[in-house]
Design an enzyme around this catalytic site. Structure first.
Site, PDB file in Angstrom:
ATOM      1  N   CYS A   1      11.780  16.554  10.910  1.00  0.00           N
ATOM      2  CA  CYS A   1      13.084  16.407  10.238  1.00  0.00           C
ATOM      3  C   CYS A   1      12.923  16.668   8.741  1.00  0.00           C
ATOM      4  CB  CYS A   1      13.636  15.003  10.460  1.00  0.00           C
ATOM      5  SG  CYS A   1      13.974  14.581  12.174  1.00  0.00           S
TER       6      CYS A   1
ATOM      7  N   CYS B   1      11.364  11.881  12.073  1.00  0.00           N
ATOM      8  CA  CYS B   1      10.000  12.379  12.217  1.00  0.00           C
ATOM      9  C   CYS B   1       9.722  13.374  11.099  1.00  0.00           C
ATOM     10  CB  CYS B   1       9.798  13.042  13.582  1.00  0.00           C
ATOM     11  SG  CYS B   1      10.808  14.519  13.822  1.00  0.00           S
TER      12      CYS B   1
ATOM     13  N   ASP C   1     -14.814  12.487 -24.245  1.00  0.00           N
ATOM     14  CA  ASP C   1     -14.546  12.445 -25.685  1.00  0.00           C
ATOM     15  C   ASP C   1     -15.142  11.154 -26.239  1.00  0.00           C
ATOM     16  OD1 ASP C   1     -13.104  13.103 -28.199  1.00  0.00           O
ATOM     17  OD2 ASP C   1     -12.004  11.282 -27.678  1.00  0.00           O
TER      18      ASP C   1
END
Length: 730
Positions: free
Chosen positions: A21, A18, A427
């Site tokens: 953990c 999970c 640019d």
């Protein structure tokens, strides 16, 4: 940490069940001196930056002391396959328990002891991963989502065992009524169906979650598998098939029709169409010929090619793309860090709520079994698994889909930036325009044909290396494949060139070199007003006509600007060119705001000035001189066709040179962020709505387990919808 002493490693973490953990492993690693770690539950990886004095073995040891496994390589185990087996066994053994517990008419004498035998296998064998994880964490004084699951299942099982052995539930002929809500009763009630149901539903949820996570990471795995396994190297005219690992930069190799191009390189012989869809997302094959660049992992769809390797191994574009995607998927967005902080305190709070629920119902005079059932429902319904999956799964799918479309996200924090941006600075050269001068107009004098003008101009300019001359030659060869030879070539620096063709003197260069008639002079003035460079051509001082050369606007730039506006962005054209040239380009693509005549070093100042005005700025560029501005902007988008330093400075890399991909990148990033927030909302809403119901005794623990499993699957499934994102560039 000084850059020169920092090292980085990707660890595969095993044993995590999970998100809590993952938080535990992350905290354990970050306690080491100089270590910065980010653990992702969805990818089961830890991205760790550590000082040179720390060994990888120390990192692995830290993870193992937390009760998990770690390895520098990804494990080959199939977690979905193992969970699938557990689900199948648990469902087969658990179904009779649930049916017998819910249907009194089928409850034969002694059914409860038969159900206990089946339930014991389901709870202790099939559900062992939950209990093992809870025990490991308890040994280290921690609690995770598995703690809630394990406690809920064990309490239900032990209560049932107590009722069977010491209560009235063990009597032969006992009937058990099922209820959607806990009911006040005697010790004749057992909850084996709760212990079994919760285990089956949660295992099913974890299995579906593992399968979904595998599907979510399919894009990255596909990218990693694109590389060729061997290659036909050419040495002294002899082809030798060797493993791709033996290919070196500078070596030449052969690619036949239908084969995958082994590595990045330069075509030295042959012409073909190359399918780049799996690397750049382009739907149409691109024609290549000698002098063109090709990318490893793409497919040769036409003729035979001989390619000279320019990049191999980790330096290839494909390898760099994969690293960028993995880095993004292993990182954490700010919203995920908030979720991590919440889930870290959520489990202890839920344990407290469960205890209060148990005590509250007992004080209210309800039977012990009712209070226990309500507390178990609290433990089960509150598991914040969906909360832990909300961000990483969406990020996994979103970045994977982006990689398929040629959009690389450098890190998850980029998602927040795309939401806030309101101005996009473009640019000009190489971004809005092709970055290469092209012949755009051929204007013959009276009585002169187009072919005659191109033949003479192409022949005389063939001896020059000037970019304008190269544009004229390319344009001439497109219509006149064979150009005649000239003699007496002279380059007049800054003015033009002269040569002798068939005994006549030919001049090509500035209009001032040629005495132009009024009609051609007016045409030259018109072309200059458009920001174009004009080349006059004459034979023995007689004007032959004019050629107009410019850095052409990309065909898709106007559409890209419209799409950027549709996203609520204000486009600004930034260039070092003259104002006239810049305004002509801006008018062609639909940009109102132009900043021209800017030196490379001044681009950063322009970005900072716009930011000082309160704008949140995105910068799109491709050149070395764009890198500082890309890094300074709130969001940097680097064209992948440009310089490496620009790509490193950008937050998003657009593998193709198509400006429309910039709009697609922002749309995908914003959609991914919306998905993450939607996942978090539903995960929170689920827990907020479910906890009171469970605490008030209005929810059967088995239904709570089913609902919790559904919430995790819902979050993952919602994230998978990002795989259906469609760009505007196809």
């Amino acid at each position: 940490m000084p850059a020169e002493t920092a090292r980085r490693v990707e660890l595969a973490i095993t044993g995590m069940t999970c998100a809590s953990c993952a938080n535990r492993v992350e905290r354990k690693l970050n306690k080491l001196d100089g270590v910065t770690a980010s653990v992702n539950y969805a990818t089961e990886r830890a991205s760790v930056e550590f000082p040179a004095g720390t060994a990888v073995a120390d990192l692995v040891s830290a993870v193992e002391t937390a009760g998990y496994g770690a390895s520098p390589q990804r494990p080959e185990e199939d977690r979905a396959g193992e969970l699938g087996e557990r689900v199948a066994i648990a469902a087969a053994l658990g179904a009779p328990v649930v049916v017998l517990s819910m249907v009194p008419a089928w409850q034969f004498p002694g059914w409860q002891w038969f159900a206990l035998a089946l339930a014991s296998t389901v709870v202790w064998v099939c559900g062992w991963p939950f209990h093992r994880a809870a025990a490991v964490n308890a040994r280290h004084g921690a609690s995770t989502m598995d703690t809630l699951v394990s406690m809920g299942v064990i309490v239900s099982y032990l209560w049932s065992l107590y009722a069977l052995v010491f209560g009235e539930a063990g009597a032969l002929g006992m009937r058990h009524e099922f209820s959607l809500v806990p009911r006040p009763s005697t010790t004749g009630d057992i909850y084996l169906e709760v212990a079994v149901g919760v285990t089956v539903f949660l295992l099913l949820g974890r299995w579906l979650e593992a399968r979904s996570k595998r599907r979510a990471g399919a894009a990255l795995r596909a990218m990693l598998e694109l590389g060729a396994k061997d290659v036909a190297v050419v040495e002294d005219g002899v082809e030798t098939r060797v493993p791709i690992s033996r290919l070196r930069s500078g070596q030449r190799f052969v690619i036949r029709p239908g084969e995958r191009i082994a590595t990045d390189g330069l075509v030295v012989d042959g012409s073909s169409a190359v399918d780049r869809s799996l690397v750049t997302g382009e739907s149409v094959p691109v024609e290549v010929e000698p002098g063109d660049q090709v990318v490893g992992g793409t497919v040769n769809a036409g003729g035979r090619l001989v390619v000279e390797a320019t990049r191999v191994g980790r330096d290839t574009q494909l390898a760099r793309m994969a690293r960028l995607v993995e880095r993004a998927q292993s990182g954490k967005a700010e919203v995920q860090r908030l979720a991590d902080r919440i889930s870290a305190v959520f489990v202890p709070v839920v344990l407290g709520v469960a205890v209060l629920t148990l005590a509250g119902w007992l004080l209210a005079g309800r039977p012990l079994e009712f209070a226990v059932t309500a507390a178990v429902a609290v433990l089960v319904i509150a598991c914040p698994c969906a909360l832990g999956l909300a961000t990483p799964t969406a990020l996994l799918v979103g970045t994977g889909r982006g990689a398929q479309l040629g959009i690389l996200v450098k890190g998850p924090e980029v998602l927040e930036s795309t939401r806030r941006v309101d101005t996009v600075v473009l640019d000009k050269t190489g971004t809005v325009t092709t970055g290469r001068l092209d012949l755009v107009e051929v204007l013959p004098a009276a009585g002169v044909t187009r072919a005659e003008l191109l033949t003479v101009a192409g022949a005389v300019e063939l001896g020059s290396e000037h970019p304008i001359a190269a544009a004229v030659v390319r344009g001439a060869r497109a219509e006149v494949p064979v150009l005649p030879e000239v003699t007496g070539f002279v380059n007049r620096e800054g003015l033009g060139v002269t040569a002798v063709l068939d005994g006549r003197r030919v001049t090509a260069g500035r209009p001032s070199l040629v005495a132009l008639p009024e009609s051609l002079d007016e045409l030259a003035a018109q072309e200059r007003r458009k920001g174009r460079t004009v080349v006059a051509v004459a034979v023995d001082d007689e004007p032959l006509g004019l050629l107009s050369v410019t850095d052409a606007v990309k065909p898709t730039s106007a559409q890209a600007v419209r799409e950027l506006r549709a996203l609520g962005l204000r486009p600004v054209l930034l260039t070092g060119d003259h104002q006239v040239v810049a305004e002509a380009v801006a008018a062609e693509v639909g940009i109102d705001e132009v900043i021209a005549g800017v030196l490379p070093a001044e681009k950063v100042d322009v970005v900072r000035r716009l930011q000082a005005e309160g704008r949140v700025v995105a910068m799109v560029g491709d050149g070395v001189n764009d890198a500082p501005a890309l890094a300074t902007a709130d969001l940097g988008l680097a064209m992948g066709t440009g310089a490496d330093v620009a790509i490193e400075a950008g937050d998003l890399t657009l593998v193709r040179g198509d400006l429309r991909v910039a709009a697609d990148a922002i749309r995908l990033a914003r959609r991914t962020l919306r998905t993450i927030k939607g996942n978090l909302f539903w995960a929170f809403a689920y827990n907020v709505m479910g906890l009171p119901l469970a605490a008030l005794g209005l929810l059967n623990p088995m239904l709570a387990g089913a609902a919790m499993a559904f919430s995790s699957v819902f979050v993952v499934t919602n994230s998978l919808r990002l795989r259906g994102f469609h760009p505007s560039t196809t």
